[in-house]
Scaffold this motif. Sequence first.
Motif, mmCIF file in Angstrom:
data_model
loop_
_atom_site.group_PDB
_atom_site.id
_atom_site.type_symbol
_atom_site.label_atom_id
_atom_site.label_comp_id
_atom_site.label_asym_id
_atom_site.label_seq_id
_atom_site.Cartn_x
_atom_site.Cartn_y
_atom_site.Cartn_z
ATOM 1 N N LYS A 34 0.823 -1.202 0.000
ATOM 2 C CA LYS A 34 0.000 0.000 0.000
ATOM 3 C C LYS A 34 0.862 1.258 0.000
ATOM 4 N N PHE A 35 0.329 2.275 -0.625
ATOM 5 C CA PHE A 35 0.983 3.587 -0.728
ATOM 6 C C PHE A 35 0.190 4.560 0.147
ATOM 7 N N TYR A 36 0.826 5.037 1.213
ATOM 8 C CA TYR A 36 0.190 5.945 2.170
ATOM 9 C C TYR A 36 0.753 7.356 2.009
ATOM 10 N N VAL A 163 9.941 -1.445 3.798
ATOM 11 C CA VAL A 163 9.302 -0.160 4.082
ATOM 12 C C VAL A 163 10.128 0.981 3.498
ATOM 13 N N ILE A 164 9.465 1.851 2.742
ATOM 14 C CA ILE A 164 10.087 3.064 2.195
ATOM 15 C C ILE A 164 9.384 4.265 2.811
ATOM 16 N N LEU A 165 10.149 5.151 3.452
ATOM 17 C CA LEU A 165 9.626 6.368 4.062
ATOM 18 C C LEU A 165 10.194 7.563 3.317
ATOM 19 N N ALA A 166 9.328 8.514 2.957
ATOM 20 C CA ALA A 166 9.787 9.664 2.176
ATOM 21 C C ALA A 166 9.218 10.956 2.758
ATOM 22 N N ASP A 167 10.089 11.933 2.958
ATOM 23 C CA ASP A 167 9.703 13.219 3.547
ATOM 24 C C ASP A 167 9.706 14.294 2.470
ATOM 25 N N GLU A 168 8.517 14.712 2.038
ATOM 26 C CA GLU A 168 8.363 15.740 0.989
ATOM 27 C C GLU A 168 9.280 15.446 -0.201
ATOM 28 N N PRO A 169 9.215 14.246 -0.767
ATOM 29 C CA PRO A 169 10.190 13.855 -1.794
ATOM 30 C C PRO A 169 10.068 14.606 -3.110
ATOM 31 N N THR A 170 8.953 15.308 -3.328
ATOM 32 C CA THR A 170 8.786 16.049 -4.580
ATOM 33 C C THR A 170 8.770 17.557 -4.346
ATOM 34 N N ASP A 180 6.220 11.684 -12.101
ATOM 35 C CA ASP A 180 7.088 10.533 -12.351
ATOM 36 C C ASP A 180 7.490 9.854 -11.041
ATOM 37 N N ILE A 181 7.853 10.658 -10.041
ATOM 38 C CA ILE A 181 8.280 10.109 -8.751
ATOM 39 C C ILE A 181 7.117 9.406 -8.056
ATOM 40 N N VAL A 182 5.929 10.017 -8.095
ATOM 41 C CA VAL A 182 4.748 9.383 -7.506
ATOM 42 C C VAL A 182 4.444 8.054 -8.212
ATOM 43 N N GLY A 183 4.628 8.031 -9.517
ATOM 44 C CA GLY A 183 4.431 6.792 -10.267
ATOM 45 C C GLY A 183 5.365 5.685 -9.801
ATOM 46 N N ILE A 184 6.600 6.050 -9.481
ATOM 47 C CA ILE A 184 7.561 5.071 -8.963
ATOM 48 C C ILE A 184 7.086 4.523 -7.624
ATOM 49 N N PHE A 185 6.619 5.401 -6.738
ATOM 50 C CA PHE A 185 6.153 4.957 -5.423
ATOM 51 C C PHE A 185 4.952 4.013 -5.563
ATOM 52 N N HIS A 192 5.593 -4.404 -6.279
ATOM 53 C CA HIS A 192 6.709 -5.013 -5.549
ATOM 54 C C HIS A 192 6.415 -5.199 -4.062
ATOM 55 N N ASN A 193 5.165 -4.967 -3.678
ATOM 56 C CA ASN A 193 4.685 -5.269 -2.322
ATOM 57 C C ASN A 193 5.453 -4.533 -1.228
ATOM 58 N N LYS A 194 5.884 -3.299 -1.529
ATOM 59 C CA LYS A 194 6.521 -2.472 -0.509
ATOM 60 C C LYS A 194 5.454 -1.684 0.259
ATOM 61 N N CYS A 195 5.760 -1.347 1.478
ATOM 62 C CA CYS A 195 4.967 -0.377 2.232
ATOM 63 C C CYS A 195 5.608 0.984 2.019
ATOM 64 N N VAL A 196 4.893 1.893 1.363
ATOM 65 C CA VAL A 196 5.430 3.215 1.024
ATOM 66 C C VAL A 196 4.658 4.273 1.797
ATOM 67 N N ILE A 197 5.371 5.080 2.590
ATOM 68 C CA ILE A 197 4.754 6.115 3.414
ATOM 69 C C ILE A 197 5.395 7.448 3.047
#
Length: 224
Positions: A34-36, A163-170, A180-185, A192-197
């Motif tokens: 899931k992408f949160y 788990v991938i955590l991103a702080d204001e990545p864009t 493009d970056i949101v598409g990657i997440f 790929h069954n990652k937890c993206v926050i």
Amino acid sequence: MPVLETKKLSYFYQDGEQRRYILKGTTVGFEKGKFYTILGQSGSGKTTLLSLLSALESPKEGQVFYKGKDLKEIGYEVFRRNHIGIVFQHYNLIPYMTAIENVMVPMAITENDLPDNQTEVAYNLLDYIGIVKSKANRLVNQLSGGEQQRVAIARSLATNVDVILADEPTGNLDEEMENDIVGIFKKLAHEHNKCVIVVTHSQEIAEQSDQILYLKKGALESYE
């Protein structure tokens, strides 16, 4: 079962006898696949929450769990080294290294089992997120902002974490690169069954996520 969760998580600053709560009693779970997104006004505590989830800060009260185990038991450094990837707004790349060298840095310090051909793996990661080999061999300060953020994402994936955590990545990118970056997440979560926050101020990014969490006055509210 959530891969990452908090129970009655609180963080505050002590001002004399008064406590100023940034987070208060937050209980939330995050699942793989899931992408949160976490929204909130400036100063609402979004980055503090991300710092607690990534073990860059320790809770004042409550707990953070990874696969049911308290981060304190795992050890904060061990958790950061082996179980999560972090993507920062300002990339936090090593400027005197090439893109491929930056991606290989976490590979050198993790205890996770990795393939013997780590250089090839790193090139493949960069290629997957849109950095061709010729650019992978450039110093990162010779790349555009969007390219540097892609390198940061590849670095976060280098140790095969859940788990991938991103702080204001864009925050420093134009609209096209942001998409493009949101598409990657989204691809990392759904294929790929990652937890993206992702912590963001952007409603547009939030609307593309699977679940929106809104932080206000120390409390976290969920919007499906």
